[in-house]
Structures are given as structure tokens and as C-alpha cells.
Motif scaffolding. Structure first.
Motif, PDB file in Angstrom:
ATOM      1  N   SER A 130       0.930  -1.079  -0.216  1.00 27.67           N
ATOM      2  CA  SER A 130      -0.165   0.348   0.144  1.00 27.67           C
ATOM      3  C   SER A 130       0.798   1.018   0.147  1.00 27.67           C
ATOM      4  O   SER A 130       0.669   2.579  -0.110  1.00 27.67           O
ATOM      5  N   ALA A 131       2.004   0.979   0.602  1.00 31.60           N
ATOM      6  CA  ALA A 131       3.384   2.414   0.101  1.00 31.60           C
ATOM      7  C   ALA A 131       3.757   2.563  -0.802  1.00 31.60           C
ATOM      8  O   ALA A 131       4.532   3.565  -1.324  1.00 31.60           O
ATOM      9  N   GLY A 132       4.332   1.360  -2.165  1.00 31.36           N
ATOM     10  CA  GLY A 132       4.065   1.830  -3.083  1.00 31.36           C
ATOM     11  C   GLY A 132       5.328   1.129  -3.379  1.00 31.36           C
ATOM     12  O   GLY A 132       6.303   0.872  -4.177  1.00 31.36           O
ATOM     13  N   LEU A 133       6.395   0.136  -2.303  1.00 39.44           N
ATOM     14  CA  LEU A 133       7.502  -0.167  -2.119  1.00 39.44           C
ATOM     15  C   LEU A 133       6.927  -1.923  -3.086  1.00 39.44           C
ATOM     16  O   LEU A 133       8.497  -2.186  -3.200  1.00 39.44           O
ATOM     17  N   MET A 134       6.199  -2.632  -3.010  1.00 36.78           N
ATOM     18  CA  MET A 134       6.272  -3.658  -3.341  1.00 36.78           C
ATOM     19  C   MET A 134       5.045  -3.732  -4.394  1.00 36.78           C
ATOM     20  O   MET A 134       4.328  -2.992  -3.934  1.00 36.78           O
ATOM     21  N   GLY A 135       5.411  -5.278  -5.296  1.00 40.44           N
ATOM     22  CA  GLY A 135       3.851  -5.027  -6.348  1.00 40.44           C
ATOM     23  C   GLY A 135       3.122  -6.057  -5.649  1.00 40.44           C
ATOM     24  O   GLY A 135       3.695  -6.698  -4.960  1.00 40.44           O
ATOM     25  N   THR A 136       2.443  -5.836  -5.831  1.00 33.60           N
ATOM     26  CA  THR A 136       1.131  -6.796  -5.872  1.00 33.60           C
ATOM     27  C   THR A 136       1.183  -7.689  -6.401  1.00 33.60           C
ATOM     28  O   THR A 136       0.649  -8.969  -5.748  1.00 33.60           O
ATOM     29  N   TYR A 137       0.794  -7.755  -7.594  1.00 32.82           N
ATOM     30  CA  TYR A 137       0.661  -9.096  -9.322  1.00 32.82           C
ATOM     31  C   TYR A 137       1.698  -9.463  -9.216  1.00 32.82           C
ATOM     32  O   TYR A 137       1.890 -10.266 -10.366  1.00 32.82           O
ATOM     33  N   SER A 138       3.864  -9.157  -8.965  1.00 37.04           N
ATOM     34  CA  SER A 138       4.547  -9.815  -9.412  1.00 37.04           C
ATOM     35  C   SER A 138       5.162  -9.239  -8.595  1.00 37.04           C
ATOM     36  O   SER A 138       5.550  -8.351  -7.777  1.00 37.04           O
ATOM     37  N   LYS A 139       6.315 -10.243  -8.313  1.00 37.26           N
ATOM     38  CA  LYS A 139       7.721 -10.055  -7.201  1.00 37.26           C
ATOM     39  C   LYS A 139       8.761  -8.964  -8.607  1.00 37.26           C
ATOM     40  O   LYS A 139       8.494  -9.112  -9.586  1.00 37.26           O
ATOM     41  N   GLU A 140       9.534  -7.894  -7.431  1.00 35.63           N
ATOM     42  CA  GLU A 140      10.490  -6.774  -8.581  1.00 35.63           C
ATOM     43  C   GLU A 140      11.690  -7.593  -8.999  1.00 35.63           C
ATOM     44  O   GLU A 140      12.226  -9.163  -8.278  1.00 35.63           O
ATOM     45  N   PRO A 141      11.391  -7.496 -10.607  1.00 36.22           N
ATOM     46  CA  PRO A 141      12.488  -8.410 -11.014  1.00 36.22           C
ATOM     47  C   PRO A 141      13.473  -8.100 -10.346  1.00 36.22           C
ATOM     48  O   PRO A 141      14.557  -9.470 -10.890  1.00 36.22           O
ATOM     49  N   ILE A 142      14.414  -7.079  -9.555  1.00 35.45           N
ATOM     50  CA  ILE A 142      15.743  -7.303  -8.984  1.00 35.45           C
ATOM     51  C   ILE A 142      16.031  -8.481  -7.664  1.00 35.45           C
ATOM     52  O   ILE A 142      16.750  -8.658  -7.570  1.00 35.45           O
TER      53      ILE A 142
END
Ligand SMILES: [Zn+2]
Length: 127
Positions: free
Chosen positions: A96-108
């Protein structure tokens, strides 16, 4: 002769006392840890005393599926209820803070080592 009997009696007394001692307490005389004691299971976060935090996105994304972005269940992560609840709460906070994706993992974070085997859950899947 008398001395022989005395000797024998003394020996008999020693013998019975040994028997009484060993039968009264049914444990061995030496200190030994219980071989039947259950192994203490500790989850990975408790083991290394890690506190899940919404700012630690790298750690939190290790509990997220790279395909759907869903949080893995307790039967897969192997965390204790307390830590699992905290991780889920912090992931939602980070999303909700926009640090993490909801539908996918961050590619890095895709190359990060896996903390648990997704293919081998501790408890069989309910489906
Ligand atoms: Zn734990």
C-alpha cells in the motif's frame, strides 16, 4: 573360618546395597541428555532474530510468489504463526506504500536465494 564368613557377609551386604540403589532410581548414575527429546523447531526469522519490516522489501519479497505476487502460506514458508502474521501485515503495508508489487515480484529480487522449497510444503496443499 570366622574371618571368612565375616568377609562373605560383608561382600553380601555390599552387593545388596548396590542392587537396592540401582532399583530404587531407574535412571543411570551418570548425567545424560534425554535421547527421546523432540528436536526444537524454530522458524528462520526467530532463529536469526529478524524482525520483518515494511521497509525491508528484499526480505519480504522472499515470501512472495514470483508468478502471482501472492504471499506464500505458513505451510510453505515454515514460519511460526506470529512471524507469518507479521510478515503478511508488513507485506500489505509495503504494497500500500508502493514499495512492493501486488501481482508480481520485483525483477531485481528474482535472483535472491530461496528460504524454503515451494515444491515441498511442510503440510500437503488443501487443493
Ligand atoms: Zn518463529
Amino acid at each position: 573360618m570366622y574371618s571368612l564368613i565375616r568377609k562373605f557377609n560383608l561382600k553380601a551386604v555390599v552387593n545388596t546395597s548396590r542392587i537396592i540403589r540401582s532399583s530404587s532410581t531407574d535412571v543411570p548414575d551418570f548425567d545424560m541428555e534425554n535421547p527421546y527429546e523432540r528436536e526444537k523447531r524454530e522458524c528462520i526469522l526467530c532463529k536469526y532474530k529478524i524482525q520483518a519490516d515494511y521497509k525491508n522489501v528484499r526480505l519480504l519479497s522472499q515470501f512472495q510468489s514470483p508468478y502471482t505476487g501472492r504471499i506464500y502460506g505458513k505451510h510453505i514458508t515454515g514460519l511460526c504463526s506470529k512471524q507469518q502474521e507479521l510478515v503478511e501485515k508488513e507485506i500489505v503495508k509495503a504494497q500500500s506504500a508502493g514499495l512492493m508489487g501486488t501481482y508480481s515480484k520485483e525483477p531485481i529480487f528474482l535472483q535472491d536465494p530461496e528460504l524454503f522449497d515451494v515444491e515441498k510444503p511442510l503440510r500437503p496443499h488443501r487443493f
